[in-house]
Design an enzyme around this catalytic site. Sequence first.
Site, PDB file in Angstrom:
ATOM      1  N   HIS A  20       2.884   9.000  -6.830  1.00 43.09           N
ATOM      2  CA  HIS A  20       3.763  10.166  -6.930  1.00 43.09           C
ATOM      3  C   HIS A  20       4.542  10.147  -8.239  1.00 43.09           C
ATOM      4  O   HIS A  20       4.663  11.168  -8.939  1.00 43.09           O
ATOM      5  CB  HIS A  20       4.717  10.192  -5.736  1.00 43.09           C
ATOM      6  CG  HIS A  20       5.491  11.457  -5.615  1.00 43.09           C
ATOM      7  ND1 HIS A  20       6.631  11.577  -4.843  1.00 43.09           N
ATOM      8  CD2 HIS A  20       5.317  12.685  -6.176  1.00 43.09           C
ATOM      9  CE1 HIS A  20       7.093  12.810  -4.935  1.00 43.09           C
ATOM     10  NE2 HIS A  20       6.318  13.500  -5.726  1.00 43.09           N
ATOM     11  N   HIS A  28       1.489   4.524  -2.897  1.00 40.89           N
ATOM     12  CA  HIS A  28       1.619   5.988  -2.852  1.00 40.89           C
ATOM     13  C   HIS A  28       2.839   6.455  -3.637  1.00 40.89           C
ATOM     14  O   HIS A  28       2.798   7.492  -4.309  1.00 40.89           O
ATOM     15  CB  HIS A  28       1.727   6.458  -1.397  1.00 40.89           C
ATOM     16  CG  HIS A  28       0.450   6.351  -0.626  1.00 40.89           C
ATOM     17  ND1 HIS A  28      -0.736   6.883  -1.080  1.00 40.89           N
ATOM     18  CD2 HIS A  28       0.176   5.771   0.577  1.00 40.89           C
ATOM     19  CE1 HIS A  28      -1.695   6.640  -0.186  1.00 40.89           C
ATOM     20  NE2 HIS A  28      -1.163   5.961   0.812  1.00 40.89           N
ATOM     21  N   HIS A  43       0.828  -1.211   0.000  1.00 36.41           N
ATOM     22  CA  HIS A  43       0.000   0.000   0.000  1.00 36.41           C
ATOM     23  C   HIS A  43       0.858   1.255   0.000  1.00 36.41           C
ATOM     24  O   HIS A  43       0.594   2.199  -0.764  1.00 36.41           O
ATOM     25  CB  HIS A  43      -0.928   0.002   1.214  1.00 36.41           C
ATOM     26  CG  HIS A  43      -1.719   1.257   1.368  1.00 36.41           C
ATOM     27  ND1 HIS A  43      -2.927   1.456   0.740  1.00 36.41           N
ATOM     28  CD2 HIS A  43      -1.469   2.396   2.064  1.00 36.41           C
ATOM     29  CE1 HIS A  43      -3.392   2.657   1.039  1.00 36.41           C
ATOM     30  NE2 HIS A  43      -2.520   3.254   1.851  1.00 36.41           N
ATOM     31  N   GLU A  44       1.878   1.284   0.846  1.00 34.67           N
ATOM     32  CA  GLU A  44       2.746   2.469   0.897  1.00 34.67           C
ATOM     33  C   GLU A  44       3.500   2.648  -0.416  1.00 34.67           C
ATOM     34  O   GLU A  44       3.720   3.774  -0.865  1.00 34.67           O
ATOM     35  CB  GLU A  44       3.706   2.369   2.072  1.00 34.67           C
ATOM     36  CG  GLU A  44       3.035   2.312   3.435  1.00 34.67           C
ATOM     37  CD  GLU A  44       1.994   3.402   3.643  1.00 34.67           C
ATOM     38  OE1 GLU A  44       2.177   4.519   3.100  1.00 34.67           O
ATOM     39  OE2 GLU A  44       0.988   3.148   4.318  1.00 34.67           O
TER      40      GLU A  44
END
Length: 231
Positions: free
Chosen positions: A111, A107, A103-104
């Site tokens: 980006h 991100h 999940h991280e």
Amino acid sequence: MYYPYGFYDSTMLLMIPAILISLYASFKVKSVTNKYFKVRSQRGMTGFDVARRILDSNGLSHIPIYPVGGVLSDHYDPRNQTVSLSEEVYHGNSITSISVAAHECGHALQHSKGYFPLTFRTAIVPVVHFASSASWIVIMAGFLVSPRFLYIGIMLFAATVLFQIVTLPVEFNASSRAIKQLEALGISSDDENRECRRVLSAAALTYVAAALSSILQLLRLVLIARMGSDD
């Protein structure tokens, strides 16, 4: 005093749904993540292994991954492009560990692709930090000094509500990217993917609860302001 009842009036009823869903979300994320922290992933990869694999496979080998203290304190920082994973996720090889790590990285992928909701959320962070700190001070001044301060406080609080709303697509999209990466890279099996979705869905519920609470609180403040002006 401009508002004789302050926060304690019939508008408090608006907060009951928010309180209930927040309690449920907190219970759900704890129970689900704790359950799957105890389930070892079939490939035995740690959260760090998964994050490194996803980042490297997407041309993001320059992004470092750090262990951090705390429970589920995992996050991606777009300002310095770093992934931080809580100790249990970083070193763990559980379903929860690989889900959160992926999940991280979702991100980080957002980006790198210029995903607009993330770009917008990052841009308004300084404004939101100021607004969240100042809004309740100004709102209290509205109760005690002048209604003008209340309206200013409401506008400041609206910035934090906007942040919570924008956070929803950012988090849901990161989870969607995470599952796709786990599947595409063969990190998890079909059965494990379903379990990973359960973990990420439970975590997403906390953001839904936060957004709902903020929206209802804003509505409540607006009603209080209107009640005061009617007087």
